[in-house]
Scaffold this motif. Sequence first.
Motif, PDB file in Angstrom:
ATOM      1  N   LEU A  24      -5.325  33.529 -15.256  1.00  0.00           N
ATOM      2  CA  LEU A  24      -5.943  33.262 -16.601  1.00  0.00           C
ATOM      3  C   LEU A  24      -4.816  33.952 -17.480  1.00  0.00           C
ATOM      4  CD1 LEU A  24      -7.406  32.040 -18.829  1.00  0.00           C
ATOM      5  CD2 LEU A  24      -9.195  33.980 -18.557  1.00  0.00           C
ATOM      6  N   ARG A  25      -4.872  35.370 -16.993  1.00  0.00           N
ATOM      7  CA  ARG A  25      -3.837  35.981 -17.997  1.00  0.00           C
ATOM      8  C   ARG A  25      -2.237  35.413 -17.910  1.00  0.00           C
ATOM      9  NH1 ARG A  25      -4.787  40.140 -15.202  1.00  0.00           N
ATOM     10  NH2 ARG A  25      -6.469  40.866 -16.439  1.00  0.00           N
ATOM     11  N   LYS A  26      -1.889  35.068 -16.829  1.00  0.00           N
ATOM     12  CA  LYS A  26      -0.495  34.362 -16.740  1.00  0.00           C
ATOM     13  C   LYS A  26      -0.640  33.056 -17.585  1.00  0.00           C
ATOM     14  CE  LYS A  26       2.776  32.636 -13.254  1.00  0.00           C
ATOM     15  NZ  LYS A  26       2.877  32.158 -11.557  1.00  0.00           N
ATOM     16  N   SER A  33      -0.330  26.656 -23.111  1.00  0.00           N
ATOM     17  CA  SER A  33      -1.427  27.409 -23.518  1.00  0.00           C
ATOM     18  C   SER A  33      -1.624  27.670 -24.953  1.00  0.00           C
ATOM     19  CB  SER A  33      -1.731  28.725 -22.839  1.00  0.00           C
ATOM     20  OG  SER A  33      -2.765  29.553 -23.473  1.00  0.00           O
ATOM     21  N   ARG A  34      -0.372  28.003 -25.448  1.00  0.00           N
ATOM     22  CA  ARG A  34      -0.410  28.276 -26.697  1.00  0.00           C
ATOM     23  C   ARG A  34      -0.104  27.078 -27.795  1.00  0.00           C
ATOM     24  NH1 ARG A  34       2.779  32.091 -24.751  1.00  0.00           N
ATOM     25  NH2 ARG A  34       4.472  31.320 -25.881  1.00  0.00           N
ATOM     26  N   ALA A  53      -5.230  29.258 -31.253  1.00  0.00           N
ATOM     27  CA  ALA A  53      -6.348  28.349 -31.436  1.00  0.00           C
ATOM     28  C   ALA A  53      -7.551  29.262 -30.890  1.00  0.00           C
ATOM     29  CB  ALA A  53      -6.002  27.083 -30.138  1.00  0.00           C
ATOM     30  N   VAL A  54      -8.676  28.566 -31.272  1.00  0.00           N
ATOM     31  CA  VAL A  54      -9.807  29.676 -30.851  1.00  0.00           C
ATOM     32  C   VAL A  54      -9.931  29.557 -29.331  1.00  0.00           C
ATOM     33  CG1 VAL A  54     -12.480  29.103 -30.987  1.00  0.00           C
ATOM     34  CG2 VAL A  54     -11.053  28.628 -32.911  1.00  0.00           C
ATOM     35  N   GLY A  55      -9.697  28.608 -28.634  1.00  0.00           N
ATOM     36  CA  GLY A  55      -9.652  28.719 -27.200  1.00  0.00           C
ATOM     37  C   GLY A  55      -8.657  29.923 -26.370  1.00  0.00           C
ATOM     38  N   HIS A  56      -7.570  29.860 -27.080  1.00  0.00           N
ATOM     39  CA  HIS A  56      -6.438  30.880 -26.452  1.00  0.00           C
ATOM     40  C   HIS A  56      -7.180  32.119 -26.811  1.00  0.00           C
ATOM     41  CE1 HIS A  56      -2.883  33.016 -26.278  1.00  0.00           C
ATOM     42  NE2 HIS A  56      -2.459  32.000 -25.375  1.00  0.00           N
ATOM     43  N   MET A 110      -8.468  25.174 -19.656  1.00  0.00           N
ATOM     44  CA  MET A 110      -7.776  26.389 -19.144  1.00  0.00           C
ATOM     45  C   MET A 110      -7.872  27.826 -19.930  1.00  0.00           C
ATOM     46  SD  MET A 110      -4.977  24.638 -16.780  1.00  0.00           S
ATOM     47  CE  MET A 110      -4.174  26.072 -16.120  1.00  0.00           C
ATOM     48  N   ASN A 111      -7.583  27.402 -21.235  1.00  0.00           N
ATOM     49  CA  ASN A 111      -7.765  28.461 -22.209  1.00  0.00           C
ATOM     50  C   ASN A 111      -9.030  29.294 -22.102  1.00  0.00           C
ATOM     51  OD1 ASN A 111      -4.942  28.349 -22.848  1.00  0.00           O
ATOM     52  ND2 ASN A 111      -5.404  27.526 -24.815  1.00  0.00           N
TER      53      ASN A 111
END
Length: 118
Positions: A24-26, A33-34, A53-56, A110-111
Amino acid sequence: MDDDDTEGIAREFRRVVNMPPAALRKWLRTEESRSVGMTPDGEKVTDPKQDEAVGHGMGRTILAIRAKKAAQLDADDYAAMRKVIGYVHRHSKQRPKGDVTDTRWRHALMNWGHDPLK
């Protein structure tokens, strides 16, 4: 909130957050992701240079929660866990047809720590 509630929330959180912290960190460092999700103001994110984004942001919260021991979790952590559980359940029901490997749908999940291909 009693112990049964917190145990149930923690159990379901561990089930839906199926990405290990390192993965997840990667993932959160990637442009993909962004470049997905919605900002808190409701703006669709399509570029990594836009507001987060909220999810990020929730992905970072998930990492912080997973780094804690159960005794360290507080009411805010359990509220975030419930939010993650709800999002993953709702968003999973919207799975598009076909190969989802490189879709905004999968990337958004995934975020939130859930890889639907696992």
